[in-house]
Design a protein around this motif. Structure first.
Motif, short mmCIF file in Angstrom:
data_model
loop_
_atom_site.label_atom_id
_atom_site.label_comp_id
_atom_site.label_asym_id
_atom_site.label_seq_id
_atom_site.Cartn_x
_atom_site.Cartn_y
_atom_site.Cartn_z
N ASP A 1 0.83 -1.38 -0.10
CA ASP A 1 -0.13 0.14 -0.17
C ASP A 1 1.07 1.32 -0.07
OD1 ASP A 1 -2.50 -1.40 -0.11
OD2 ASP A 1 -2.82 -1.16 2.06
N LEU A 2 1.88 1.29 0.53
CA LEU A 2 2.92 2.50 0.72
C LEU A 2 3.64 2.60 -0.63
CD1 LEU A 2 4.76 1.83 4.01
CD2 LEU A 2 3.42 3.82 3.45
N LEU A 3 3.81 1.34 -1.31
CA LEU A 3 4.52 1.36 -2.55
C LEU A 3 3.95 1.70 -3.73
CD1 LEU A 3 6.95 -1.83 -2.03
CD2 LEU A 3 7.61 0.42 -1.76
N LEU A 4 2.90 1.16 -3.83
CA LEU A 4 2.17 1.28 -5.20
C LEU A 4 1.06 2.18 -5.21
CD1 LEU A 4 1.63 -2.64 -5.89
CD2 LEU A 4 3.37 -1.04 -6.40
N SER A 5 1.00 2.96 -6.27
CA SER A 5 -0.18 3.85 -6.56
C SER A 5 -1.20 3.19 -7.31
CB SER A 5 0.08 4.92 -7.63
OG SER A 5 0.53 4.27 -8.87
N GLU A 6 -2.37 3.67 -7.44
CA GLU A 6 -3.77 3.08 -7.85
C GLU A 6 -3.09 2.35 -9.43
OE1 GLU A 6 -8.39 3.66 -9.03
OE2 GLU A 6 -7.39 4.81 -7.10
N ASP A 7 -2.49 3.06 -10.32
CA ASP A 7 -2.15 2.92 -11.42
C ASP A 7 -1.37 1.77 -11.46
OD1 ASP A 7 -3.76 4.86 -12.52
OD2 ASP A 7 -2.14 6.27 -12.91
N TYR B 1 -1.21 -0.47 -9.11
CA TYR B 1 -2.09 -1.84 -8.70
C TYR B 1 -2.67 -2.38 -9.96
CZ TYR B 1 -1.83 -2.22 -3.72
OH TYR B 1 -1.35 -2.35 -2.41
N VAL B 2 -3.25 -1.53 -10.79
CA VAL B 2 -4.02 -1.97 -12.00
C VAL B 2 -2.66 -2.66 -12.79
CG1 VAL B 2 -5.10 -1.09 -14.28
CG2 VAL B 2 -5.63 -0.19 -12.02
N LYS B 3 -1.55 -2.00 -13.32
CA LYS B 3 -0.66 -2.58 -14.00
C LYS B 3 -0.11 -4.13 -13.55
CE LYS B 3 3.97 -1.86 -15.74
NZ LYS B 3 4.99 -0.96 -16.14
N LEU B 4 -0.03 -3.99 -12.14
CA LEU B 4 0.43 -5.32 -11.52
C LEU B 4 -0.66 -6.48 -11.81
CD1 LEU B 4 2.44 -6.94 -9.62
CD2 LEU B 4 0.87 -5.94 -7.54
N LYS B 5 -2.05 -6.04 -11.65
CA LYS B 5 -2.87 -7.14 -11.84
C LYS B 5 -3.02 -7.57 -13.49
CE LYS B 5 -5.89 -6.32 -8.07
NZ LYS B 5 -6.36 -7.27 -7.37
N ALA B 6 -2.86 -6.61 -14.08
CA ALA B 6 -3.01 -6.81 -15.70
C ALA B 6 -1.50 -7.47 -16.17
CB ALA B 6 -2.98 -5.56 -16.32
N VAL B 7 -0.19 -7.10 -15.78
CA VAL B 7 0.74 -7.63 -16.38
C VAL B 7 1.60 -8.54 -15.39
CG1 VAL B 7 3.12 -6.64 -17.10
CG2 VAL B 7 1.31 -5.42 -17.56
N GLY B 8 1.34 -8.57 -14.10
CA GLY B 8 1.83 -9.55 -13.32
C GLY B 8 3.06 -8.91 -12.57
N ASP B 9 3.66 -7.96 -12.93
CA ASP B 9 4.86 -7.24 -12.15
C ASP B 9 4.78 -5.65 -12.34
OD1 ASP B 9 6.00 -7.06 -14.71
OD2 ASP B 9 8.06 -7.89 -13.64
N VAL B 10 5.74 -5.14 -11.49
CA VAL B 10 5.75 -3.63 -11.91
C VAL B 10 7.06 -3.14 -11.26
CG1 VAL B 10 4.57 -2.99 -9.82
CG2 VAL B 10 4.36 -1.35 -11.50
N ASP B 11 7.62 -2.39 -12.02
CA ASP B 11 8.99 -1.66 -11.59
C ASP B 11 8.81 -0.35 -11.10
OD1 ASP B 11 10.76 -4.10 -11.85
OD2 ASP B 11 10.42 -3.55 -14.30
N ILE B 12 9.23 -0.07 -9.94
CA ILE B 12 9.04 1.39 -9.39
C ILE B 12 10.14 1.78 -8.56
CG2 ILE B 12 6.49 1.07 -9.09
CD1 ILE B 12 6.69 0.56 -6.17
#
Length: 92
Positions: free
Chosen positions: A59-65, A67-78
């Motif tokens: 919750d601290l790390l991920l913006s709403e966008d 979260y959407v990318k994580l669910k769609a793609v399976g990972d996210v780099d930030i």
């Protein structure tokens, strides 16, 4: 993204230990000990990542966008800044 509430991060002490130990990577997995990569070696620390702590951390790390990318793609780099400790590249 900078963490404004320094007390909110359940992994703050882990990040401090990683920086002071010159770890190049931190591996955090639910219900497992946290592992640091130090000089190509994987070193376990005493902290076990609890599912609830990981939820708070995400919750601290991920913006709403993100979260959407994580669910769609399976990972996210930030990137993540823990005030007073450092800046971290994060892959979820």
């Amino acid at each position: 993204m900078e963490n404004k509430n320094t007390n909110a991060n359940p992994f703050r002490e882990v990040l401090k230990l990683a920086v002071s130990s010159n770890a190049s990577d931190i591996f955090i997995k639910s219900s497992s000990v946290v592992v640091f990569r130090m000089h190509s070696d994987l070193i376990e620390c005493d902290f076990v990542a609890k599912r609830d702590d990981l939820t708070v951390f995400l919750d601290l790390l991920l913006s709403e966008d993100n979260y959407v990318k994580l669910k769609a793609v399976g990972d996210v780099d930030i990137s993540y800044v823990e005030k007073g400790i450092g800046r971290f590249r994060v892959n979820v």
